[in-house]
Structures are given as structure tokens and as C-alpha cells.
Scaffold this motif. Structure first.
Motif, PDB file in Angstrom:
ATOM      1  N   LEU A   1      39.688  40.125 -12.400  1.00 51.27           N
ATOM      2  CA  LEU A   1      40.682  40.856 -12.816  1.00 51.27           C
ATOM      3  C   LEU A   1      40.909  42.301 -12.610  1.00 51.27           C
ATOM      4  O   LEU A   1      39.532  42.938 -12.363  1.00 51.27           O
ATOM      5  CB  LEU A   1      40.924  40.609 -14.355  1.00 51.27           C
ATOM      6  CG  LEU A   1      41.475  39.154 -14.959  1.00 51.27           C
ATOM      7  CD1 LEU A   1      41.067  39.141 -16.450  1.00 51.27           C
ATOM      8  CD2 LEU A   1      42.892  38.869 -14.704  1.00 51.27           C
ATOM      9  N   SER A   2      41.972  42.695 -12.521  1.00 52.86           N
ATOM     10  CA  SER A   2      42.152  44.308 -12.295  1.00 52.86           C
ATOM     11  C   SER A   2      41.658  44.837 -13.790  1.00 52.86           C
ATOM     12  O   SER A   2      41.784  44.118 -14.861  1.00 52.86           O
ATOM     13  CB  SER A   2      43.313  44.605 -11.769  1.00 52.86           C
ATOM     14  OG  SER A   2      44.107  44.410 -12.959  1.00 52.86           O
TER      15      SER A   2
ATOM     16  N   ALA B   1      43.281  41.873 -22.061  1.00 59.17           N
ATOM     17  CA  ALA B   1      43.946  40.936 -22.652  1.00 59.17           C
ATOM     18  C   ALA B   1      43.330  39.551 -22.571  1.00 59.17           C
ATOM     19  O   ALA B   1      43.163  38.733 -23.688  1.00 59.17           O
ATOM     20  CB  ALA B   1      45.251  40.701 -21.808  1.00 59.17           C
ATOM     21  N   TRP B   2      42.264  39.506 -21.641  1.00 57.28           N
ATOM     22  CA  TRP B   2      41.470  38.209 -21.457  1.00 57.28           C
ATOM     23  C   TRP B   2      40.366  38.384 -22.357  1.00 57.28           C
ATOM     24  O   TRP B   2      39.865  37.434 -23.009  1.00 57.28           O
ATOM     25  CB  TRP B   2      40.881  38.044 -20.172  1.00 57.28           C
ATOM     26  CG  TRP B   2      41.994  37.539 -18.905  1.00 57.28           C
ATOM     27  CD1 TRP B   2      43.239  37.656 -18.850  1.00 57.28           C
ATOM     28  CD2 TRP B   2      41.833  36.109 -18.370  1.00 57.28           C
ATOM     29  NE1 TRP B   2      43.871  36.906 -18.035  1.00 57.28           N
ATOM     30  CE2 TRP B   2      42.951  35.675 -17.852  1.00 57.28           C
ATOM     31  CE3 TRP B   2      40.604  35.455 -17.933  1.00 57.28           C
ATOM     32  CZ2 TRP B   2      43.139  34.861 -16.827  1.00 57.28           C
ATOM     33  CZ3 TRP B   2      40.719  34.475 -17.342  1.00 57.28           C
ATOM     34  CH2 TRP B   2      41.990  34.137 -16.580  1.00 57.28           C
TER      35      TRP B   2
ATOM     36  N   MET C   1      39.560  38.029   1.233  1.00 55.72           N
ATOM     37  CA  MET C   1      40.421  37.002   1.693  1.00 55.72           C
ATOM     38  C   MET C   1      41.271  36.529   0.209  1.00 55.72           C
ATOM     39  O   MET C   1      42.224  36.343   0.372  1.00 55.72           O
ATOM     40  CB  MET C   1      39.595  35.750   2.087  1.00 55.72           C
ATOM     41  CG  MET C   1      38.848  35.642   3.387  1.00 55.72           C
ATOM     42  SD  MET C   1      38.143  34.182   3.917  1.00 55.72           S
ATOM     43  CE  MET C   1      39.346  33.053   3.968  1.00 55.72           C
ATOM     44  N   ARG C   2      40.369  36.529  -0.744  1.00 52.70           N
ATOM     45  CA  ARG C   2      40.967  36.410  -2.135  1.00 52.70           C
ATOM     46  C   ARG C   2      42.083  37.271  -2.488  1.00 52.70           C
ATOM     47  O   ARG C   2      43.535  36.948  -2.741  1.00 52.70           O
ATOM     48  CB  ARG C   2      40.118  36.373  -3.198  1.00 52.70           C
ATOM     49  CG  ARG C   2      39.303  35.040  -3.335  1.00 52.70           C
ATOM     50  CD  ARG C   2      38.461  34.947  -4.662  1.00 52.70           C
ATOM     51  NE  ARG C   2      37.474  35.909  -4.807  1.00 52.70           N
ATOM     52  CZ  ARG C   2      37.442  37.027  -5.379  1.00 52.70           C
ATOM     53  NH1 ARG C   2      38.398  37.313  -6.117  1.00 52.70           N
ATOM     54  NH2 ARG C   2      36.418  37.756  -5.450  1.00 52.70           N
ATOM     55  N   MET C   3      42.100  38.528  -1.870  1.00 52.93           N
ATOM     56  CA  MET C   3      43.073  39.760  -2.223  1.00 52.93           C
ATOM     57  C   MET C   3      44.325  39.538  -1.156  1.00 52.93           C
ATOM     58  O   MET C   3      45.233  40.393  -1.138  1.00 52.93           O
ATOM     59  CB  MET C   3      42.517  40.985  -2.304  1.00 52.93           C
ATOM     60  CG  MET C   3      41.328  40.770  -3.448  1.00 52.93           C
ATOM     61  SD  MET C   3      41.894  40.454  -5.174  1.00 52.93           S
ATOM     62  CE  MET C   3      42.766  41.861  -5.828  1.00 52.93           C
ATOM     63  N   ALA C   4      44.161  38.978  -0.126  1.00 51.22           N
ATOM     64  CA  ALA C   4      44.859  38.950   1.118  1.00 51.22           C
ATOM     65  C   ALA C   4      46.199  38.497   0.652  1.00 51.22           C
ATOM     66  O   ALA C   4      46.263  37.370  -0.196  1.00 51.22           O
ATOM     67  CB  ALA C   4      44.637  38.338   2.128  1.00 51.22           C
ATOM     68  N   GLY C   5      47.335  38.866   1.261  1.00 52.25           N
ATOM     69  CA  GLY C   5      48.488  37.932   1.052  1.00 52.25           C
ATOM     70  C   GLY C   5      49.071  38.226  -0.445  1.00 52.25           C
ATOM     71  O   GLY C   5      49.541  37.169  -1.010  1.00 52.25           O
TER      72      GLY C   5
ATOM     73  N   ASN D   1      43.279  35.000  -5.083  1.00 52.05           N
ATOM     74  CA  ASN D   1      42.784  35.602  -6.600  1.00 52.05           C
ATOM     75  C   ASN D   1      43.823  35.019  -7.916  1.00 52.05           C
ATOM     76  O   ASN D   1      43.097  34.500  -8.770  1.00 52.05           O
ATOM     77  CB  ASN D   1      42.771  36.958  -6.422  1.00 52.05           C
ATOM     78  CG  ASN D   1      41.782  37.654  -7.197  1.00 52.05           C
ATOM     79  OD1 ASN D   1      40.550  37.350  -7.122  1.00 52.05           O
ATOM     80  ND2 ASN D   1      42.310  38.197  -8.463  1.00 52.05           N
ATOM     81  N   ASN D   2      45.047  34.994  -7.570  1.00 51.98           N
ATOM     82  CA  ASN D   2      45.942  34.465  -8.452  1.00 51.98           C
ATOM     83  C   ASN D   2      45.898  32.980  -8.816  1.00 51.98           C
ATOM     84  O   ASN D   2      45.899  32.500  -9.716  1.00 51.98           O
ATOM     85  CB  ASN D   2      47.382  34.813  -8.015  1.00 51.98           C
ATOM     86  CG  ASN D   2      47.843  36.279  -8.331  1.00 51.98           C
ATOM     87  OD1 ASN D   2      47.258  37.020  -8.941  1.00 51.98           O
ATOM     88  ND2 ASN D   2      48.726  36.728  -7.483  1.00 51.98           N
ATOM     89  N   LEU D   3      45.512  32.140  -7.778  1.00 50.04           N
ATOM     90  CA  LEU D   3      45.136  30.816  -7.999  1.00 50.04           C
ATOM     91  C   LEU D   3      44.018  30.612  -8.570  1.00 50.04           C
ATOM     92  O   LEU D   3      43.841  29.659  -9.142  1.00 50.04           O
ATOM     93  CB  LEU D   3      45.190  30.183  -6.558  1.00 50.04           C
ATOM     94  CG  LEU D   3      46.645  29.975  -5.671  1.00 50.04           C
ATOM     95  CD1 LEU D   3      46.167  29.387  -4.221  1.00 50.04           C
ATOM     96  CD2 LEU D   3      47.566  28.981  -6.490  1.00 50.04           C
TER      97      LEU D   3
END
Length: 401
Positions: A102-103, A109-110, A59-63, A68-70
Motif C-alpha cells: 500500500l502507499s 486505514a488498513w 510489473m505490479r505498478m505498471a498500467g 497491485n490493485n488486483l
């Protein structure tokens, strides 16, 4: 402007008119509350983060990875807030949790950001260890040297000369290995220049000034030195009252003519040659407004030159306030210059407000716990002496040697 003011974050993304009750609205509301230093924003974002973590990955990766970005934006905003409040362990733990979603190409970077946050607090061992892991895992030598530069800067800041010396041994081994296999002679010399520059910084931090000067000469002979490296070295020479050598090094900056003239004026001012200093500063000020048309011109030398000339026309302060109104994200440098301009005029409320915001921005981005020592040098010249003690709290003022 300090290049470390560039953020690692996602927080520059905008949520456009979110639907009431949506995830986006909760994120935006939390960010707005944090911007007002309202702790309820922290609670709201913590709840949002927990719920999004519990949401199935599919669900987080959908759309286009919407949720996931939020989630990452919420973590970023809260981590920035916690860092600004000196809650470094909590901010670092939150960033580490964010790395889980994260990918792989985004994680380093993080991790660098997490290391920088950890290096703000005490003890710093975990931060140094994480930063070193990132360095040793970086295959690109040029990127590795950029990370070593950060590592050495932090080691010298905390006067961890043991770590700095060990780092130099490892850097030297890397340089020797790279030089032996590189067909590009210019690139090999560039790595030798990096190594010599690092040795100059350690020598200077340990107050071996003549040795530092020799290493800088060697570094410059191998490859051109960047404006930023020369600027840092010149300021440290000035702090040690080595103004004659500092003036020679200023002239070797091939990248930033306005900074050359401002610093040359600054050094002449401290050598007692006020007329020559003012002549140089007037040359810098006269480049405005033409310089304002360029997006690449550093406005700080123009503003400071005007301040040192007395700022009677309020040109410098006007430049700063105008640039702040024209930008969405105001830098620590802009807040500092505004604070300095108001402090010169005895406008204490505005001065304190801007210095506080400069410090908050500096801490949020995990740059340092205080504003730079060289900025305090300008304050000591320009702010009425009776007012200096009340502003000192914002700046790094301890002697570097």
C-alpha cells in the motif's frame, strides 16, 4: 444505520467481463466462490495472492497499478471471508501483508481495519496496542478523538475498564494541552464535550447512572451532541430502566426527528402509555412515502414504527425488501430488519436466513461478534415469546451491568 457498516475495502470495485485466463478472471472466480461459502474460492485467492506477491513491483505498478490493485482486492476479499469465519488471526496476518504494497497514505486505514479484526478475538491486547499506536500517531485532533471513541467503545465492550480509565487520562491531557493553545474557543469547548461524553460512557458502563447523567449534561453544555451519541446513551438508559431520563434525552436530539418520535414511542410503550406510543409511531409511518424520496432519511424508525403498530399492511417489511432489491451492497441493518419482519410473521426459514446474513455482514466488517444488544430488545418486544430462544444465538444478549 450503523456508520461502522462503511467498509474499509476495495471489494466494491467491479471487474467488467474479464478476459478468460486473466488475473481478473481468477479474482472474479474466487470472489464468486467465496460468496457461495465455497472453500475452493479461498484456495484460488490464496494462490492468486502468492503469485502476485512474487511478481516484480515494477510489473505490479505498471498500467495504473493494475496488478497491485488486483492484489489488494484479492487480499480484501479473502480477509473479509476469513473474518466472517471467525479466523481473525489469519485475516489480520493477511491484512498486515497487504500493508506492504500500500502507499503510505493508505496504510493507516488498513491498520485500523486490522486492529478491528484483532479486537474480535481473544486475547485483544494486540488489537488495543495497534489501535493506540494509530491514535498517538494521528496529528489531527478531531480524527484522534474519533479513534479514541472506537478505542473506548471496544474497551467497554470487553469490560476492560483498566484500559478505558487509562485512555481517559490520556484524552484529558490532550484536551488540556489543546485548550491551552487553541485560539478557537468553540473548538476548545468541543474537545471538552468529547471528554465529558467519554466520561459519561465509562460511568454508565460501571452503572454509575447519576454520574453519567451529570457528565452528559456537562458535555451538552459545551457543544451540541450528535444524534448518534444521544441515541447510544438513551438506549443504555432504557436497558437500566431509567426511562424517564431517557425520554428527556431523546427530545434533545436535534438531527433526526423520525428517530426522536420512534424512540419516544418506544419509551412510552415501556412506561405503559401504549396509546401515546401508537400516536407517535403513526406519525412516523405517515412520513412514508415522502421520506423514501430522500437519500438522507434513515428508514429504520419508519420500519420499526410499522412493526410496533403490528405491521398488518406489511409496509415496514415491504420498505426493507424494496431497499434490498435496489442496492448492490446490503447492510447488516437491512438484513436484520428483514429477519425481524419475517420472524414476527412466523416465517422462520426467512428469518434465520436474514439474521445469519446480518451477523455475517457484521463480522465481515469487524464490527462485532454478535448483532447489537439494542436490536435484541426490539426482538423481545415483537417476536412471539415461544420463538425467541432459537433466534437468541445471533445477538449480544448479556447484561451490560
Amino acid at each position: 444505520m450503523n456508520k461502522m457498516e462503511a467498509s474499509f475495502s476495495h471489494s466494491g470495485q467491479r471487474i467488467m467481463t474479464p478476459t478468460k485466463g486473466s488475473w481478473e478472471e481468477k479474482l472474479l472466480r474466487g470472489q464468486e466462490l467465496l460468496a457461495k461459502q465455497d472453500e475452493s474460492g479461498r484456495v484460488l485467492l490464496q494462490q492468486l495472492i502468492e503469485r502476485l506477491f512474487q511478481t516484480p513491483e515494477s510489473m505490479r505498478m505498471a498500467g495504473n497499478q493494475r496488478l497491485n490493485n488486483l492484489l489488494l482486492m484479492a487480499i480484501d476479499s479473502l480477509a473479509l471471508y476469513l473474518t466472517s469465519r471467525d479466523q481473525f488471526a489469519e485475516a489480520a496476518a493477511l491484512l498486515q501483508k497487504g500493508e506492504e504494497v500500500l502507499s503510505p497514505e493508505q496504510r493507516n486505514a488498513w491498520r485500523l481495519r486490522r486492529a478491528m479484526v484483532l479486537l474480535l478475538g481473544e486475547p485483544q491486547d494486540e488489537g488495543f496496542a495497534l489501535l493506540k499506536t494509530l491514535i498517538l500517531s494521528e496529528e489531527d485532533l478531531q480524527k484522534r478523538f474519533l479513534l479514541w471513541d472506537i478505542y473506548l467503545d471496544k474497551a467497554l465492550h470487553w469490560r476492560r475498564f483498566d484500559l478505558a480509565e487509562q485512555a481517559l487520562l490520556e484524552i484529558e491531557r490532550s484536551v488540556n494541552r489543546a485548550s491551552a493553545r487553541l485560539d478557537d474557543a468553540a473548538q476548545a469547548r468541543a474537545f471538552q464535550s468529547d471528554l465529558a461524553y467519554f466520561k459519561a460512557r465509562l460511568s454508565l458502563a460501571q452503572n454509575r447512572v447519576d454520574e453519567a447523567l451529570a457528565w452528559m449534561e456537562y458535555a451538552a453544555a459545551q457543544a451540541p451532541l450528535t444524534s448518534g451519541r444521544i441515541y447510544r446513551f438513551v438506549l443504555e438508559l432504557i436497558e437500566r430502566n431509567r426511562c424517564t431520563e431517557a425520554l428527556k434525552w431523546v427530545q434533545r436530539d436535534q438531527e433526526n426527528p423520525l428517530r426522536i418520535k420512534f424512540l419516544s414511542g418506544y419509551i412510552h410503550f415501556h412506561l405503559g402509555a401504549r396509546a401515546e406510543a401508537e400516536r407517535l409511531w403513526r406519525q412516523v409511518v405517515r412520513t412514508f412515502p415522502d421520506a423514501a424520496e430522500s437519500e438522507t432519511v434513515d428508514m429504520m424508525p419508519i420500519v420499526l414504527s410499522d412493526y410496533y403498530l403490528g405491521g398488518k399492511e406489511r409496509l415496514g417489511l415491504g420498505i426493507v425488501l424494496g431497499s434490498m432489491q435496489a442496492q448492490d451492497r446490503i447492510t447488516a441493518t437491512q438484513f436484520y430488519l428483514a429477519g425481524l419482519g419475517w420472524a414476527m410473521r412466523g416465517e422462520k426459514f426467512s428469518a434465520h436466513s436474514n439474521f445469519k446474513l446480518a451477523l455475517m455482514r457484521t463480522k465481515m466488517l469487524a464490527i462485532a461478534l454478535k448483532l447489537p444488544r439494542e436490536w435484541w430488545l426490539f426482538c423481545k418486544d415483537l417476536i412471539p415469546a415461544a420463538d425467541l430462544p432459537e433466534y437468541e444465538v445471533y445477538f449480544e444478549t448479556s447484561s451490560p451491568f
